[in-house]
Scaffold this active site. Sequence first.
Site, mmCIF file in Angstrom:
data_model
loop_
_atom_site.group_PDB
_atom_site.id
_atom_site.type_symbol
_atom_site.label_atom_id
_atom_site.label_comp_id
_atom_site.label_asym_id
_atom_site.label_seq_id
_atom_site.Cartn_x
_atom_site.Cartn_y
_atom_site.Cartn_z
ATOM 1 N N HIS A 64 1.609 -9.513 35.263
ATOM 2 C CA HIS A 64 1.594 -7.929 35.698
ATOM 3 C C HIS A 64 1.761 -7.947 37.278
ATOM 4 O O HIS A 64 2.573 -6.979 37.625
ATOM 5 C CB HIS A 64 0.482 -7.267 35.203
ATOM 6 C CG HIS A 64 0.188 -7.378 33.511
ATOM 7 N ND1 HIS A 64 -0.812 -7.066 33.166
ATOM 8 C CD2 HIS A 64 1.069 -7.750 32.865
ATOM 9 C CE1 HIS A 64 -0.763 -7.259 31.886
ATOM 10 N NE2 HIS A 64 0.248 -7.709 31.596
ATOM 11 N N HIS A 122 6.096 -2.703 27.730
ATOM 12 C CA HIS A 122 5.290 -3.650 28.335
ATOM 13 C C HIS A 122 5.644 -5.192 28.016
ATOM 14 O O HIS A 122 5.452 -5.991 28.980
ATOM 15 C CB HIS A 122 3.785 -3.658 27.758
ATOM 16 C CG HIS A 122 2.680 -4.623 28.321
ATOM 17 N ND1 HIS A 122 1.983 -4.183 29.481
ATOM 18 C CD2 HIS A 122 2.472 -5.835 27.940
ATOM 19 C CE1 HIS A 122 1.279 -5.404 30.045
ATOM 20 N NE2 HIS A 122 1.548 -6.319 29.128
ATOM 21 N N ASP A 170 6.230 -7.900 31.031
ATOM 22 C CA ASP A 170 6.074 -9.234 31.031
ATOM 23 C C ASP A 170 7.062 -10.154 31.269
ATOM 24 O O ASP A 170 7.093 -11.126 31.898
ATOM 25 C CB ASP A 170 5.278 -9.456 29.666
ATOM 26 C CG ASP A 170 3.922 -9.159 29.349
ATOM 27 O OD1 ASP A 170 3.042 -8.806 30.467
ATOM 28 O OD2 ASP A 170 3.511 -9.000 28.174
ATOM 29 N N HIS A 182 5.978 -14.744 26.127
ATOM 30 C CA HIS A 182 5.847 -15.830 27.370
ATOM 31 C C HIS A 182 6.318 -17.159 27.074
ATOM 32 O O HIS A 182 6.967 -17.494 28.235
ATOM 33 C CB HIS A 182 4.403 -15.667 27.754
ATOM 34 C CG HIS A 182 3.770 -14.370 28.338
ATOM 35 N ND1 HIS A 182 4.288 -13.946 29.241
ATOM 36 C CD2 HIS A 182 2.621 -13.653 27.870
ATOM 37 C CE1 HIS A 182 3.396 -12.814 29.779
ATOM 38 N NE2 HIS A 182 2.558 -12.671 28.650
#
Length: 277
Positions: free
Chosen positions: A73, A225, A229, A252
């Site tokens: 973040h 969001h 990321d 991720h």
Amino acid sequence: MNQRTLKESVSFEGIGIHSGEYSKIVVHPERENVGIRFLKAGVYVPAKLEFVVNTDHSTDLGKDGIVIKTVEHLMAVFFMLGIDNATVEFLKGFEVPILDGSGYYFYKVLKDKVIVLPTLADILEISLSFEVRNSKGYIKALPYEKLSVAYVGSINGFFEERVVEFNGNVKDIVFARTFCYDYELEHLHRKGLAKGGSLKNALLLGKGFVYNKGGMRCEDEPLRHKLLDLIGDLALIGKRIKGRIVSYRGGHTLNYLFVKSLRDHLKTHQTLELSQK
């Protein structure tokens, strides 16, 4: 386009969402060409792909036995504000504070403290299309005249596939909070994760409803969001990016694989340039 840093040091503190431990960090200005790096116990950990040690529900960096957890973040805010040089010093803890679960408070504090340095910024220009896949989705890159990043996904119980995009307006995504589904909580806790998670710093989703009072900040907040990321993970290339990037259900781990491909793309591009001279 020149490099940027901060005009003064600023601090943030709060709980780490996965460790559950209190952290305090100070973000210091840096000179040209230093890059973004983290500092704990005398060890500097560069915010670069080569130092990624974990991509399970967060992006963590490590060096010489020091691990810095959940950098994405803060890295996203650095990247979107064009902050190329800063040292993030840990005075307490080892996980970047989650704050409200988004990048908003980092952005709110940092946005008016950015200054321009005399040195030109490094820019990675995507000159060839390529794609990276895993069992869950894919991320593709395309040549484009500026940075454009899109995320395609769905939210169980809320809506089928839709697209969210970042085309330079930080406010489009910086407010979006991290999230999980209620059925994931037990699994996360068994893995020793989400120890600091609460309705104050994360969205908790049921089947078609939200546990948080007030609900979502917008109807596709979770996808925004995921886009935040992705941008935070892209920042680990250590350069500005010129090109269009589209993620289909990425996370991720896939982001990490894609950034590795970006690095290889850069090396290949440089080799081609040298061979043509």
